[in-house]
Design an enzyme around this catalytic site. Structure first.
Site, PDB file in Angstrom:
ATOM      1  N   GLN A  12      32.803   8.430  29.383  1.00 35.94           N
ATOM      2  CA  GLN A  12      31.950   9.531  29.784  1.00 35.94           C
ATOM      3  C   GLN A  12      32.563  10.355  30.912  1.00 35.94           C
ATOM      4  OE1 GLN A  12      29.451  10.646  28.275  1.00 35.94           O
ATOM      5  NE2 GLN A  12      28.602  12.109  29.740  1.00 35.94           N
ATOM      6  N   GLU A  13      33.261   9.681  31.816  1.00 34.90           N
ATOM      7  CA  GLU A  13      33.852  10.385  32.961  1.00 34.90           C
ATOM      8  C   GLU A  13      35.037  11.259  32.557  1.00 34.90           C
ATOM      9  OE1 GLU A  13      32.979  10.754  35.966  1.00 34.90           O
ATOM     10  OE2 GLU A  13      31.547   9.181  36.430  1.00 34.90           O
ATOM     11  N   SER A  14      35.941  10.711  31.727  1.00 39.09           N
ATOM     12  CA  SER A  14      37.212  11.407  31.503  1.00 39.09           C
ATOM     13  C   SER A  14      37.749  11.311  30.097  1.00 39.09           C
ATOM     14  CB  SER A  14      38.270  10.826  32.452  1.00 39.09           C
ATOM     15  OG  SER A  14      38.545   9.474  32.094  1.00 39.09           O
TER      16      SER A  14
END
Length: 350
Positions: free
Chosen positions: A75-77
Site C-alpha cells: 500500500q505504501e510503495s
C-alpha cells in the site's frame, strides 16, 4: 505513511465527526476479509522476504505478522525501493526525514542508514509498527490493535487519540480510513500456509504468545549453541556436539538449539536462562502434570543420571515444538516420539 503523517494533518471537529467515527468503527470492525496472519509470507519480491520475516520476528507482539507488513509495504510503495512522494516520503516504507531520524538504522550493515535500502526501511517499519501496536494494546480503544497501529502509522498516533480510534472517512478525504481498510483486506493475498507442520496457535497469554513467537521459526536449522533472545545465530562445537560428517556444522549454521528457541519464545516477558538444565531449575517450582499441559509449557527430557539435556514448548494435542538436533530443523512432533519416551522428565510453566 502518507501525507497526513508528514505534517499535513487536517483539523476535524464537532459532534458530527465523532458520530461518524463511531459508525465507521462499527462498519470496519465487521469486515469479514481480514486474515489472522498465521504462517509465513508469499507474493513479495525475494529481496524483501528476509527482512519482512526478521522485522516480524523481532516484535514481541504476535499481531505484527509478515502478511500485515507485506500488505502495508504494498500500500505504501508497491515494493518500490526508490519510491518518493511530493511530501518528502522516501523508500518502500515511505518515511519522512523526521520520522526516519527516530526509527531508521543501518539494519543491512552496509555502513549507511537509508530509507531507500530495503533492509533498513523494512526493519524501521517493523520497529515503528511494533511500538504502535504496543500503544494500541495499552489504550482503551475498542478496536483491533492492528487497525489502530496502521492508523497511527498513516496519520500519527495523535489522530487516533483525537477520534478514540481509526479516524473516520470524513477525515482528510478518507485517506487513513481507506488505508487501514485496504491493508487489512489485502493481508490474505500475502498469507502463506507456512511450512509443513506449522502451527495455528489459538488463544493469548504468556504461553500461547511464546509458542506463537517461536513457531515463526519452524523450518529453521538446528545450530548447537546458536540463537539468542534476538533471533537465530551461528553456534559452536564442543568436541561432542555440533558436528555433521566430521565437520563443525554449528559454526556456519544460523539457527537455534533447543533451549535458545525456548528462550527466544518467552523473551522479554520471561527472561529464561540459556540452557535446558538452567531453564528447568528456574521453573521447577511450577511443575505441570502430563494431563495438565497447556500450550507454551516447557517439556523436558533427562538422561539416566538425571541431567536435563533437552527442552521444547508444548504445542497442544500431545505435540511439542522443538529444535531436535544437529542436521534437523525446528519442527512440531508428537510428544511421545520427539525424544526417547523413557527420558521424559516432566514439564513446568514459566
Amino acid at each position: 505513511m502518507n501525507t497526513i503523517a508528514k505534517g499535513a494533518l487536517l483539523v476535524v471537529a464537532g459532534v458530527a465527526a465523532l458520530v461518524t467515527v463511531l459508525i465507521a468503527a462499527l462498519i470496519s470492525g465487521t469486515d469479514g476479509d481480514t486474515a489472522d496472519g498465521q504462517g509465513g509470507v508469499r507474493g513479495v519480491p525475494p529481496e524483501y522476504e528476509r527482512w519482512i520475516r526478521q522485522a516480524a520476528a523481532e516484535c514481541r507482539y504476535p499481531e505484527l505478522t509478515e502478511a500485515l507488513m507485506a500488505a502495508q509495504i504494498q500500500q505504501e510503495s508497491g515494493f518500490r525501493a526508490g519510491a518518493g512522494s511530493h511530501a518528502g516520503a522516501q523508500g518502500p516504507a515511505q518515511f519522512v526525514p523526521g520520522t526516519w531520524a527516530t526509527w531508521g538504522q543501518d539494519a543491512d550493515g552496509n555502513g549507511r542508514s537509508d530509507p531507500h535500502d530495503i533492509g533498513d526501511a523494512v526493519i524501521a517499519q517493523g520497529r515503528l509498527m511494533c511500538s504502535l501496536i504496543g500503544q494500541a494494546k495499552r489504550s482503551w480503544y475498542r478496536d483491533d490493535p492492528r487497525r489502530l497501529a496502521l492508523a497511527g502509522y498513516n496519520a500519527g498516533w495523535g489522530a487516533v487519540q483525537r477520534f478514540g480510534g481509526v479516524p473516520p472517512v470524513t477525515f482528510a478525504g478518507g485517506e487513513t480510513f481507506h488505508y487501514v481498510r485496504i491493508i487489512m483486506a489485502s493481508m490474505k493475498r500475502f498469507q502463506a500456509a507456512g511450512p509443513a507442520g506449522a502451527l495455528a496457535v489459538r488463544g493469548s497469554g504468556r504461553g500461547p504468545d511464546a509458542l506463537r513467537r517461536a513457531a515463526r521459526y519452524i523450518g529453521t536449522p538446528y545450530s548447537y549453541g546458536g540463537g539468542t533472545p534476538d533471533g537465530p545465530g551461528t553456534g559452536f562445537c564442543d568436541g561432542a556436539n555440533g558436528y555433521t560428517g566430521g565437520r563443525c556444522a554449528a559454526r556456519s549454521t544460523v539457527g537455534f538449539d533447543c533451549s535458545s528457541l525456548v528462550q527466544y519464545g518467552y523473551w522479554p516477558d520471561v527472561q529464561l536462562p540459556r540452557t535446558a538444565a538452567e531453564q528447568y531449575n528456574a521453573t521447577s517450582d511450577r511443575p505441570v502434570t502430563r494431563s495438565g499441559l497447556k500450550p507454551g509449557d516447557l517439556v523436558f527430557w533427562a538422561d539416566r543420571t538425571g541431567f536435563i539435556y533437552h527442552v521444547g514448548l508444548y504445542a497442544g494435542e500431545n505435540r511439542v515444538l522443538h529444535a531436535p538436533r544437529t542436521g534437523r530443523n525446528v519442527t512440531v512432533e508428537p510428544l511421545d516420539t520427539a525424544m526417547p519416551t523413557t527420558d521424559y522428565h516432566g514439564a513446568t510453566r514459566p
